[in-house]
Design a protein around this motif. Structure first.
Motif, PDB file in Angstrom:
ATOM      1  N   GLU A   1      16.498 -35.256 -22.358  1.00 28.70           N
ATOM      2  CA  GLU A   1      17.626 -36.371 -21.519  1.00 28.70           C
ATOM      3  C   GLU A   1      19.052 -36.103 -21.490  1.00 28.70           C
ATOM      4  OE1 GLU A   1      18.013 -39.710 -19.361  1.00 28.70           O
ATOM      5  OE2 GLU A   1      16.074 -39.027 -20.000  1.00 28.70           O
TER       6      GLU A   1
ATOM      7  N   ASN B   1      16.779 -49.952 -20.499  1.00 21.46           N
ATOM      8  CA  ASN B   1      16.850 -48.903 -21.459  1.00 21.46           C
ATOM      9  C   ASN B   1      16.316 -49.279 -22.825  1.00 21.46           C
ATOM     10  OD1 ASN B   1      17.198 -47.120 -19.384  1.00 21.46           O
ATOM     11  ND2 ASN B   1      19.453 -46.901 -19.597  1.00 21.46           N
TER      12      ASN B   1
ATOM     13  N   ARG C   1      18.903 -41.864 -23.630  1.00 24.71           N
ATOM     14  CA  ARG C   1      19.490 -42.610 -22.347  1.00 24.71           C
ATOM     15  C   ARG C   1      20.295 -43.923 -22.772  1.00 24.71           C
ATOM     16  NH1 ARG C   1      14.978 -42.895 -17.689  1.00 24.71           N
ATOM     17  NH2 ARG C   1      14.951 -40.868 -18.311  1.00 24.71           N
TER      18      ARG C   1
ATOM     19  N   SER D   1      21.449 -35.218 -18.383  1.00 17.04           N
ATOM     20  CA  SER D   1      22.428 -36.433 -18.237  1.00 17.04           C
ATOM     21  C   SER D   1      23.977 -35.563 -18.317  1.00 17.04           C
ATOM     22  CB  SER D   1      22.567 -37.625 -19.035  1.00 17.04           C
ATOM     23  OG  SER D   1      22.503 -37.205 -20.314  1.00 17.04           O
TER      24      SER D   1
ATOM     25  N   SER E   1      23.293 -43.251 -12.863  1.00 10.20           N
ATOM     26  CA  SER E   1      22.764 -43.870 -14.345  1.00 10.20           C
ATOM     27  C   SER E   1      22.431 -44.941 -14.255  1.00 10.20           C
ATOM     28  CB  SER E   1      23.765 -43.495 -15.278  1.00 10.20           C
ATOM     29  OG  SER E   1      24.280 -42.270 -15.539  1.00 10.20           O
TER      30      SER E   1
END
Length: 865
Positions: free
Chosen positions: A710, A624, A545, A714, A581
């Motif tokens: 992930e 993150n 991420r 995404s 995001s």
């Protein structure tokens, strides 16, 4: 004083011959404060203590001129090894590098013989006191120990009355804090029995300092440490239900504890599984470790948390650190707990005043090592006797961790002494007074001088069998800051290695000799705890991420800061994907309305300051990276030193750069891009460590699964948004999409300047040689799950079959488009695949959580024996 790095032409330096390093060292040394024993000086050559004269002779003239370089090497080694001492309960998670002085503290064979005899006797005595307090209680009946000090102590556990631990050994590890008095005698100042710290830090100190002075370490006959650790492990195994086959784990409160580094270090050194309370469960009065493969028995625990947190069923109900039912497993005789709970009353400083009479009663012998004169103010006669003596004493709380302060009488004004007297008169039982002892001062290196610092030595008695203890030949030395009276790490103190010299043979025992054979280790698979597996899973997700958000932030700033304004479709895609995001806050105007405001908001949100009002709602790159570091900290014992340093350095460098960016009057896009590029390069190194430098066990497979889940979520969502906004049909949007998939070089090498959907779908969706394509990601996920299904749970293989099958994807079908009513082209088959990928990834994450982390989806729970 003269500096150490002398010019070769320095006449004083030239005048000192190689046979005079002791005299030269003494010329740099500041004498100890009046009233304190000077450990450096004595009746040896040049007025030095014999051991220190020997030390400087081994270093030699050349070594003395090189002390600054050695000190720098030492600090670099501590920093590179990641040795830290956490500031306990600090909201910011502040970590201090471990403070270690260059010079060791040296204990002569004669002094050590006195220490060893006294500490062994006291370990036997304290164990006998525990047996009495939870057995016949003769000490209370004979008034050798006031009942209020025991039954009134919050750490006395009535639920353990009548319990007898295996081998009648209550205390496997006991720490004694010793002071070297002006008269040359060693005195006991305090003792720690619940979870004494220091056994790991002193090992790190020994390794670091022996490397700085290898010649002196070898030539001075310094006794080694490994044999004592080996004896401790053998003793615990001998007393456990399973004997030599016992599984021993080290129970830690977790990474936020102030000495967590030591817990992880010690577990690695001893070959133990490092566990937290939620790693364990009690079934049928037995303790089990929760692993990916099911429950595995645990026969002994070395605990590193205080008793009150051990069992929320019987002790503190708000404890999240302990194991429900742990005390019942102990009572049933199915667990060795080192140390047995209930020893908190032994840590009271008031106990020291009663030990001489107790030793005569229980052991039939006087104490071999004296304690400082101690008065418990709960006795009226003691209170009346000690109040006039407060100026020359130390006022301590009777019950450690009661929240009351410690005060040194000589540092108090007359008014403050009166205030303390009043407090003690109102609640006398809460206070204990000890006589003041000037601590001996040991030499430390301070760049250009040798400065004396007050010293406290913690030594350890380790049980090597039932009713038998040995004293580890070394200890944790704590140094008070120069000019201060108290040697405590919490108050800015530092540490030193302790060299115990011997006149006999040096014990070169290796801990490896007590470990199972290589064949046995190879055949025995190391378990992965459910907690470690979950944190590795999220370590993978947050690494991916962080990479995705950094790359996306770079793309957004590149597009918005370009010479040509982006098209409406591109700006709409950038707004949508950046919003989903969390690169910008939810109320940020879209880039289609104001690209400048959007870019400024993105940069401001990269890593807001902790006090910033928007920090609580920010989940951008800074968040993150912090989450990545937090997950890594939970499994630090599984990561290489370089891997951890990369993670910590990435977070620190990005936070510092973001803070500097926030101080600018105008947000500078160029500086933000530099910061993001630096983070991108660091994250690439972290990815390399995860991919190429971790053992590919089941824990690593879950890390990899987390990363690919992930990535699938995404990238499939970003491509779906590109179709919805139409940005992929324009040159700028097309290039941005390829860049987000990190496939720009591959795309142009394969397709040159073509920008059509067939090429895009082929490379980003179907190409199984491209690790960023959706087909490659799904294929990898299926392979990882299939392997987990073979080694852990068959359900994993079933989860793999629930993922989309790229074998059924066709370039012809996916590139087939239809025209919508508004005239736009649509790709229904491709959109369906993208939706399926995103939904399957989310469902897979939930299923893995239920199956492996919460154990809520196990059709049958396996129990290993």
């Amino acid at each position: 004083m003269r500096p150490v790095n002398h010019d070769p032409g320095d006449s004083l330096f030239d005048a000192l011959t190689p046979t005079q390093p002791g005299a030269w060292a003494l010329s740099l040394a500041v004498p100890a404060d009046s009233g304190h024993l000077d450990e450096l000086r004595g009746n040896g050559p040049h007025g030095l203590a014999p051991a220190w004269a020997d030390f400087f002779d081994h270093i030699g003239q050349e070594g003395l001129t090189d002390l600054n370089r050695r000190a720098e090497n030492l600090q670099r080694q501590i920093r590179d090894n990641g040795v830290t001492y956490n500031v306990y309960a600090d909201a910011g998670g502040l970590q201090r590098p471990w403070a270690l002085d260059l010079f060791p503290t040296i204990v002569s064979p004669q002094d050590w013989a006195q220490i060893e005899a006294g500490v062994q006797q006291r370990a036997r005595l304290l164990n006998a006191v525990m047996a009495d307090l939870y057995g016949e209680r003769e000490l209370l009946k004979r008034a050798l120990l006031p009942a209020a000090l025991v039954q009134g102590h919050p750490g006395y556990l009535r639920t353990l009355q009548g319990v007898r631990p295996p081998g009648d050994t209550w205390l496997h590890i006991v720490g004694f804090d010793l002071a070297h008095g002006p008269d040359g005698r060693w005195w006991v100042v305090g003792q720690r029995t619940q979870a004494p710290s220091g056994l790991g830090y002193l090992l790190e100190n020994r390794i670091a300092i022996s490397r700085q002075f290898p010649k002196a370490f070898a030539g001075m006959r310094v006794q080694r440490l490994a044999a004592s650790y080996r004896a401790l492990m053998n003793g615990i195994k001998a007393m456990s239900p399973e004997g030599v086959n016992a599984r021993i784990a080290l129970l830690t409160p977790g990474p936020y504890n102030e000495t967590y580094f030591e817990h992880a270090y010690l577990a690695r050194y001893l070959g133990l599984t490092l566990v937290e309370g939620n790693d364990l469960t009690v079934r049928d009065q037995r303790v089990f470790l929760k692993t990916l493969g099911g429950l595995e028995p645990v026969h002994a625990l070395i605990k590193r948390l205080d008793d009150e947190w051990l069992d929320p069923l019987e002790l503190r109900p708000d404890s999240t650190l302990g194991v429900p039912g742990l005390l019942q497993a102990l009572r049933a005789g199915n667990l060795v707990l080192a140390n047995a709970p209930g020893s908190a009353p032994l840590e009271s400083s008031a106990l020291l005043g009663f030990l001489p009479a107790i030793s005569e009663h229980l052991l039939g012998e006087p104490l071999a090592m004296p304690s400082l004169a101690t008065w418990w103010c709960g006795e009226d006669a003691a209170l009346r006797s000690v109040l006039p003596l407060l100026k020359g004493g130390v006022i301590k709380p009777t019950y450690p961790r009661s929240g009351l302060e410690t005060a040194i009488g000589q540092a108090l004004s007359p008014r403050e002494l009166d205030e303390w007297s009043g407090r003690m008169a109102r609640r006398p039982e809460d206070y204990t007074v000890q006589s003041w002892l000037p601590l001996s001062q040991t030499p430390t290196w301070a760049g250009e001088r040798i400065l004396p610092r007050s010293t406290m030595l913690r030594v350890f008695a380790l049980a090597d069998g039932a009713g038998s203890w040995r004293v580890l030949p070394g200890g944790l030395v704590r140094l008070a800051p120069r000019g201060q009276l108290v040697a405590a790490m919490q108050r800015g103190g530092s540490s030193a290695d302790c060299w115990v010299l011997t006149n006999g043979p040096v014990d070169h025992t290796s801990l490896l000799a007590s470990q199972p054979s290589s064949l046995a280790i190879a055949q025995q698979k190391q378990p992965v705890t459910s907690r470690a597996a979950e944190n590795l899973f999220w370590l993978g997700r947050y690494t991916e991420r962080a990479e995705n958000t950094v790359r996306l932030a770079q793309i957004v700033l590149d597009q918005l800061d370009g010479e040509e304004p982006g098209t409406h479709a591109l700006l709409a895609w950038l707004s949508a994907v950046a919003g989903e995001s969390a690169l910008v806050l939810p109320d940020t105007p879209e880039a289609t309305q104001s690209s400048r405001v959007f870019a400024r908001s993105l940069m401001a949100n990269l890593a807001p300051r902790p006090g910033d009002p928007q920090a609580a709602n920010s989940f951008s790159v800074g968040f993150n990276l912090a989450a990545l570091k937090q997950a890594a900290a939970q499994v630090r014992e599984r990561l290489s030193r370089e891997h951890w340093n990369l993670i910590e350095g990435t977070h620190e460098r990005f936070s510092n750069a973001a803070a500097q960016l926030a101080d600018e009057a105008e947000f500078a896009t160029g500086e933000a891009q530099t910061m993001l590029q630096d983070a991108s390069e660091m994250l690439a190194a972290i990815t390399g460590s995860q991919t190429d430098r971790m053992v590919r066990d089941d824990g690593w497979r879950l890390l990899s699964i987390g990363r690919h889940i992930e990535r699938l979520v995404s990238l499939s969502r970003a491509l779906a948004l590109g179709l919805e906004t139409g940005s992929v049909h324009e040159p700028g949007g097309f290039e941005a999409m390829v860049a987000l998939f990190d496939s720009t070089i591959t795309f142009h090498a394969q397709y040159q300047q073509r920008r059509d959907m067939v090429a895009l779908i082929d490379l980003l969706v179907l190409d199984r040689d491209n690790p960023r394509s959706l087909a490659w990601v799904v294929q990898t996920l299926r392979a990882r799950l299939a392997r987990l299904g073979q080694s852990v749970a068959p359900r994993d293989a079933e989860l793999a079959r629930g993922l989309p099958d790229p074998a059924g994807w066709s370039l012809t079908e996916l590139s087939n488009w239809q025209r919508a009513a508004d005239g736009r082209r649509t790709w229904a088959a491709l959109a369906s695949v993208l939706d399926d990928c995103e939904a399957a990834a989310v469902d897979l994450s939930d299923a893995i959580t239920r199956l492996h982390f919460s154990h809520a989806d196990r059709r049958s729970q396996s129990l290993s024996t």
